[in-house]
Design a protein around this motif. Structure first.
Motif, PDB file in Angstrom:
ATOM      1  N   THR A   1      -0.916  16.239  16.866  1.00  0.00           N
ATOM      2  CA  THR A   1      -0.185  16.549  15.631  1.00  0.00           C
ATOM      3  C   THR A   1      -0.169  15.352  14.691  1.00  0.00           C
ATOM      4  OG1 THR A   1       1.247  18.025  16.922  1.00  0.00           O
ATOM      5  CG2 THR A   1       1.984  17.458  14.708  1.00  0.00           C
ATOM      6  N   SER A   2      -0.020  14.158  15.254  1.00  0.00           N
ATOM      7  CA  SER A   2      -0.010  12.946  14.433  1.00  0.00           C
ATOM      8  C   SER A   2      -1.354  12.711  13.765  1.00  0.00           C
ATOM      9  CB  SER A   2       0.370  11.731  15.288  1.00  0.00           C
ATOM     10  OG  SER A   2       1.680  11.857  15.773  1.00  0.00           O
ATOM     11  N   LEU A   3      -2.440  13.133  14.422  1.00  0.00           N
ATOM     12  CA  LEU A   3      -3.764  13.005  13.819  1.00  0.00           C
ATOM     13  C   LEU A   3      -3.852  13.831  12.535  1.00  0.00           C
ATOM     14  CD1 LEU A   3      -6.637  11.899  13.942  1.00  0.00           C
ATOM     15  CD2 LEU A   3      -7.258  13.849  15.374  1.00  0.00           C
ATOM     16  N   ILE A   4      -3.278  15.038  12.567  1.00  0.00           N
ATOM     17  CA  ILE A   4      -3.235  15.876  11.367  1.00  0.00           C
ATOM     18  C   ILE A   4      -2.406  15.188  10.284  1.00  0.00           C
ATOM     19  CG2 ILE A   4      -2.517  18.105  10.413  1.00  0.00           C
ATOM     20  CD1 ILE A   4      -2.905  19.261  13.251  1.00  0.00           C
ATOM     21  N   LEU A   5      -1.249  14.674  10.693  1.00  0.00           N
ATOM     22  CA  LEU A   5      -0.357  14.028   9.734  1.00  0.00           C
ATOM     23  C   LEU A   5      -0.957  12.744   9.173  1.00  0.00           C
ATOM     24  CD1 LEU A   5       3.241  14.360  11.219  1.00  0.00           C
ATOM     25  CD2 LEU A   5       2.450  15.168   9.010  1.00  0.00           C
ATOM     26  N   PHE A   6      -1.727  12.045  10.001  1.00  0.00           N
ATOM     27  CA  PHE A   6      -2.330  10.791   9.570  1.00  0.00           C
ATOM     28  C   PHE A   6      -3.123  10.981   8.284  1.00  0.00           C
ATOM     29  CE2 PHE A   6      -5.930   7.853   9.526  1.00  0.00           C
ATOM     30  CZ  PHE A   6      -5.291   6.634   9.625  1.00  0.00           C
ATOM     31  N   PHE A   7      -3.873  12.059   8.220  1.00  0.00           N
ATOM     32  CA  PHE A   7      -4.692  12.309   7.039  1.00  0.00           C
ATOM     33  C   PHE A   7      -3.851  12.731   5.839  1.00  0.00           C
ATOM     34  CE2 PHE A   7      -7.684  12.925  10.601  1.00  0.00           C
ATOM     35  CZ  PHE A   7      -8.520  11.868  10.300  1.00  0.00           C
ATOM     36  N   ALA A   8      -2.619  13.207   6.103  1.00  0.00           N
ATOM     37  CA  ALA A   8      -1.719  13.528   4.997  1.00  0.00           C
ATOM     38  C   ALA A   8      -1.123  12.263   4.386  1.00  0.00           C
ATOM     39  CB  ALA A   8      -0.602  14.445   5.480  1.00  0.00           C
ATOM     40  N   PHE A   9      -1.124  11.162   5.170  1.00  0.00           N
ATOM     41  CA  PHE A   9      -0.583   9.893   4.678  1.00  0.00           C
ATOM     42  C   PHE A   9      -1.649   9.011   4.039  1.00  0.00           C
ATOM     43  CE2 PHE A   9       2.907  10.866   7.629  1.00  0.00           C
ATOM     44  CZ  PHE A   9       4.005  10.452   6.896  1.00  0.00           C
ATOM     45  N   GLN A  10      -2.935   9.338   4.212  1.00  0.00           N
ATOM     46  CA  GLN A  10      -3.974   8.459   3.688  1.00  0.00           C
ATOM     47  C   GLN A  10      -4.095   8.590   2.172  1.00  0.00           C
ATOM     48  OE1 GLN A  10      -7.417  10.019   5.789  1.00  0.00           O
ATOM     49  NE2 GLN A  10      -8.216  10.883   3.912  1.00  0.00           N
ATOM     50  N   GLY A  11      -4.648   7.583   1.565  1.00  0.00           N
ATOM     51  CA  GLY A  11      -4.805   7.563   0.114  1.00  0.00           C
ATOM     52  C   GLY A  11      -4.447   6.221  -0.486  1.00  0.00           C
ATOM     53  N   CYS A  12      -3.706   5.409   0.287  1.00  0.00           N
ATOM     54  CA  CYS A  12      -3.330   4.083  -0.214  1.00  0.00           C
ATOM     55  C   CYS A  12      -4.566   3.271  -0.563  1.00  0.00           C
ATOM     56  CB  CYS A  12      -2.486   3.364   0.831  1.00  0.00           C
ATOM     57  SG  CYS A  12      -1.938   1.721   0.318  1.00  0.00           S
ATOM     58  N   GLU A  13      -5.644   3.467   0.220  1.00  0.00           N
ATOM     59  CA  GLU A  13      -6.870   2.704  -0.015  1.00  0.00           C
ATOM     60  C   GLU A  13      -7.453   2.970  -1.398  1.00  0.00           C
ATOM     61  OE1 GLU A  13      -7.993   6.657   1.475  1.00  0.00           O
ATOM     62  OE2 GLU A  13      -6.575   5.154   2.167  1.00  0.00           O
ATOM     63  N   SER A  14      -7.214   4.191  -1.928  1.00  0.00           N
ATOM     64  CA  SER A  14      -7.680   4.509  -3.284  1.00  0.00           C
ATOM     65  C   SER A  14      -6.730   3.948  -4.327  1.00  0.00           C
ATOM     66  CB  SER A  14      -7.804   6.025  -3.454  1.00  0.00           C
ATOM     67  OG  SER A  14      -8.814   6.541  -2.634  1.00  0.00           O
ATOM     68  N   GLY A  15      -5.442   3.986  -4.024  1.00  0.00           N
ATOM     69  CA  GLY A  15      -4.439   3.552  -4.997  1.00  0.00           C
ATOM     70  C   GLY A  15      -4.490   2.076  -5.340  1.00  0.00           C
ATOM     71  N   ILE A  16      -5.031   1.244  -4.427  1.00  0.00           N
ATOM     72  CA  ILE A  16      -5.033  -0.197  -4.683  1.00  0.00           C
ATOM     73  C   ILE A  16      -6.397  -0.713  -5.142  1.00  0.00           C
ATOM     74  CG2 ILE A  16      -3.111  -0.684  -3.123  1.00  0.00           C
ATOM     75  CD1 ILE A  16      -5.085  -1.424  -0.974  1.00  0.00           C
ATOM     76  N   VAL A  17      -7.319   0.188  -5.435  1.00  0.00           N
ATOM     77  CA  VAL A  17      -8.639  -0.235  -5.936  1.00  0.00           C
ATOM     78  C   VAL A  17      -8.513  -0.956  -7.273  1.00  0.00           C
ATOM     79  CG1 VAL A  17     -10.888   0.598  -6.755  1.00  0.00           C
ATOM     80  CG2 VAL A  17      -9.900   1.544  -4.685  1.00  0.00           C
ATOM     81  N   VAL A  18      -7.472  -0.641  -8.046  1.00  0.00           N
ATOM     82  CA  VAL A  18      -7.294  -1.226  -9.387  1.00  0.00           C
ATOM     83  C   VAL A  18      -6.678  -2.617  -9.327  1.00  0.00           C
ATOM     84  CG1 VAL A  18      -7.107   0.989 -10.581  1.00  0.00           C
ATOM     85  CG2 VAL A  18      -5.056  -0.042  -9.587  1.00  0.00           C
ATOM     86  N   SER A  19      -6.790  -3.314  -8.186  1.00  0.00           N
ATOM     87  CA  SER A  19      -6.121  -4.603  -7.998  1.00  0.00           C
ATOM     88  C   SER A  19      -6.508  -5.629  -9.056  1.00  0.00           C
ATOM     89  CB  SER A  19      -6.411  -5.148  -6.598  1.00  0.00           C
ATOM     90  OG  SER A  19      -7.795  -5.118  -6.313  1.00  0.00           O
ATOM     91  N   GLY A  20      -7.708  -5.520  -9.614  1.00  0.00           N
ATOM     92  CA  GLY A  20      -8.137  -6.453 -10.648  1.00  0.00           C
ATOM     93  C   GLY A  20      -7.421  -6.266 -11.969  1.00  0.00           C
TER      94      GLY A  20
END
Length: 431
Positions: A195-214
Motif C-alpha cells: 500500500t505504501s508503494l502506491i502512496l509513494f507515487f502519490a507523494f512524488q513530484g518534489c523533484e520537479s518542483g525544485i528544478v527552478v533552483s536557479g
C-alpha cells in the motif's frame, strides 16, 4: 561541469516555491486515491499515510541537503551530474524528462475525459486536439514571457485546487461516523509495504518542483524551507482527506474507485458538492500541467547548458524575458505530441521505476558531495551523519524490489539504449 549562470532572474521566494512543489505533488491522484487505499487496508488506511509520510520525509531531507549544495537550475539532474559526472547526469535528466512527459500526457488526456463527462463536444476528436493545443501552447507562452508569470499561475492553481479539498475536510467532520474509523485489525508488514508503494507515487513530484533552483532567491535557505513546508502540509492534508472520506462513506468507499472525493462531497453538500469536487479535479489536473511546463523544461535547458545533450539551442535564454524559451517550447511540443498520439502507454512501464532510480541517485549524490565538497556555513546538512541517507537508500531499494518484472526489464532496456546514445554523443564530441 556545471557552469555558473548569470542571466536568470532570482524572483521565487519560499511561498512561491512551496506552492510550486505542492502544485506538482497534489495532482489528479488524490481525487481517486482514497478508494484505492481503502480497498487495500480499510479503516486502517491512515496507518499507511503515516508510514509513507515518514519514509518520504527521510528521502526529502536528502533532497534538501543536495539543493543547498548545488543551487544551479536543473534540480536532480544538477545534483547527480555534479556528484557523478555527465553520464550519470544524462541518465538522470532523460529519465526525469521522460517520466514527466508521460505524466503530462496521461493527465492532459484525463483532463479532456473529465470535460467530456460534462459536455459531449469534448469527446470529438477535433475538439480534443484543439483543446490540447490550447493547453500546451498557452502554458508554454505564459512560461516563455517570464518565470514571474509562470510561478504566478502556479500560485493561483495551487490555491484553486486546495479550496475544494479544504472545504471537504473542514465541513466533512459533521458527517463523519466514528464507527467507520474504528480499526478492527492492523495490517501486516507486507500489506503495509504494498500500500505504501502506491502512496509513494502519490507523494512524488518534489523533484520537479525544485528544478527552478536557479531562479530562487537565496536558494540554500529557501529550497530546504519550501521542501519542509510543502511535504509537511501534504502529509497532513492527505491524512485528513482519507479520514473524512473513510468516516463518511465507510465500507462503501472502495466502490467509488473513479470519484471517491466527489462521492464524499455528494453526501456532505448534496449534488452541488459533487460538481465542486469534479471541477476541483479538473483544476488540479490543469495546475499539474502548468507546474510541469514551468519546471521541467529547465532540465532540458541544463542538459543543453552543460553540453550533455549537444543541442546549443536548448541552452538559449530569451534576451528580454530571461527564460529558457527554446527548451520550454520543445518540451511543450513533445508533451502535446505524446498526448495527442497516446503513444505514452507503450513507455509508461519505465516511468515508475525511473523516478525511484533518480531518487536513489540524489541520495547517493548527497553522500558523495559530503566527501568531495567543502561544507559552507549557510548550507543545510542532515543531522545524524549518514544514518538518514543510508535509511533512505534502504527504503528506495525496498520499493524497487516491489516493481513488476516488466518494469524492471523495461528500465534495464531503457538504460542500455540511453547508454548507447550517450556513447555516440560522447565520441562525436571528441571527434
Amino acid at each position: 561541469m556545471i557552469q555558473q549562470e548569470e542571466e536568470f532572474k532570482r524572483t521565487i521566494g519560499v511561498f512561491g516555491l512551496s506552492a510550486n512543489i505542492m502544485n506538482v505533488i497534489i495532482g489528479a491522484g488524490i481525487f481517486a486515491l482514497p478508494a484505492i487505499i481503502a480497498a487495500s487496508m480499510g479503516s486502517s488506511s491512515i496507518i499507511a499515510y503515516v508510514f509513507c509520510g515518514l519514509l518520504m520525509a527521510l528521502i526529502m531531507l536528502c533532497f534538501a541537503e543536495a539543493s543547498s549544495k548545488v543551487t544551479q537550475t536543473g534540480g536532480v539532474y544538477s545534483y547527480i551530474e555534479t556528484a557523478f559526472g555527465p553520464y550519470a547526469g544524462f541518465l538522470a535528466g532523460v529519465f526525469t524528462v521522460t517520466g514527466t512527459l508521460l505524466a503530462d500526457a496521461a493527465v492532459s488526456n484525463a483532463l479532456v475525459n473529465v470535460l467530456g463527462s460534462t459536455h459531449p463536444i469534448f469527446e470529438l476528436a477535433w475538439m480534443r486536439i484543439l483543446f490540447l493545443t490550447v493547453v500546451f501552447l498557452g502554458l508554454a507562452f505564459v512560461n516563455v514571457i517570464g518565470v514571474k508569470q509562470g510561478i504566478g499561475l502556479v500560485k493561483i492553481n495551487t490555491v484553486a485546487k486546495l479550496i475544494p479539498l479544504l472545504l471537504l475536510v473542514i465541513f466533512g467532520w459533521e458527517a463523519v461516523s466514528i464507527d467507520n474509523l474504528t480499526i478492527e485489525s492492523f495490517p501486516d508488514i507486507q500489506q503495509l509495504g504494498k500500500t505504501s508503494l502506491i502512496l509513494f507515487f502519490a507523494f512524488q513530484g518534489c523533484e520537479s518542483g525544485i528544478v527552478v533552483s536557479g531562479e530562487v532567491i537565496n536558494p540554500k535557505r529557501t529550497i530546504p524551507k519550501a521542501i519542509f513546508i510543502s511535504i509537511s502540509a501534504i502529509v497532513v492534508l492527505y491524512m485528513l482527506i482519507q479520514t473524512v472520506a473513510q468516516g463518511v462513506l465507510g465500507n462503501q468507499l472502495p466502490q467509488f474507485t473513479a470519484t471517491p472525493l466527489a462521492a464524499t462531497a455528494n453526501v456532505i453538500f448534496g449534488p452541488i458538492g459533487f460538481i465542486i469536487l469534479t471541477i476541483g479535479a479538473a483544476i488540479s489536473m490543469f495546475g499539474f500541467l502548468s507546474g510541469d511546463i514551468l519546471n521541467n523544461p529547465r532540465t532540458l535547458y541544463a542538459l543543453g547548458r552543460d553540453r550533455v545533450i549537444p543541442i546549443k539551442a536548448l541552452a538559449k535564454i530569451h534576451p528580454s524575458f530571461a527564460t529558457p524559451y527554446i527548451a520550454i517550447i520543445i518540451y511543450a511540443l513533445l508533451g502535446f505530441t505524446i498526448a495527442v498520439t497516446g503513444s505514452f502507454e507503450s513507455l509508461v512501464v519505465i516511468a515508475s521505476s525511473s523516478i525511484l532510480i533518480v531518487y536513489l541517485g540524489v541520495v547517493l549524490a548527497v553522500i558523495k558531495l559530503r566527501y568531495t565538497q567543502k561544507s559552507k556555513p549557510d548550507e543545510f546538512t542532515i543531522p545524524g551523519g549518514l544514518t538518514i541517507p543510508i535509511i533512505s537508500i534502504s527504503i528506495i531499494l525496498y520499493f524497487l524490489s516491489n516493481l513488476t518484472q516488466n518494469e524492471i526489464i523495461g528500465t534495464l532496456i531503457a538504460i542500455g539504449v540511453l547508454s548507447v546514445i550517450y556513447a555516440l554523443i560522447y565520441f562525436s564530441k571528441k571527434k
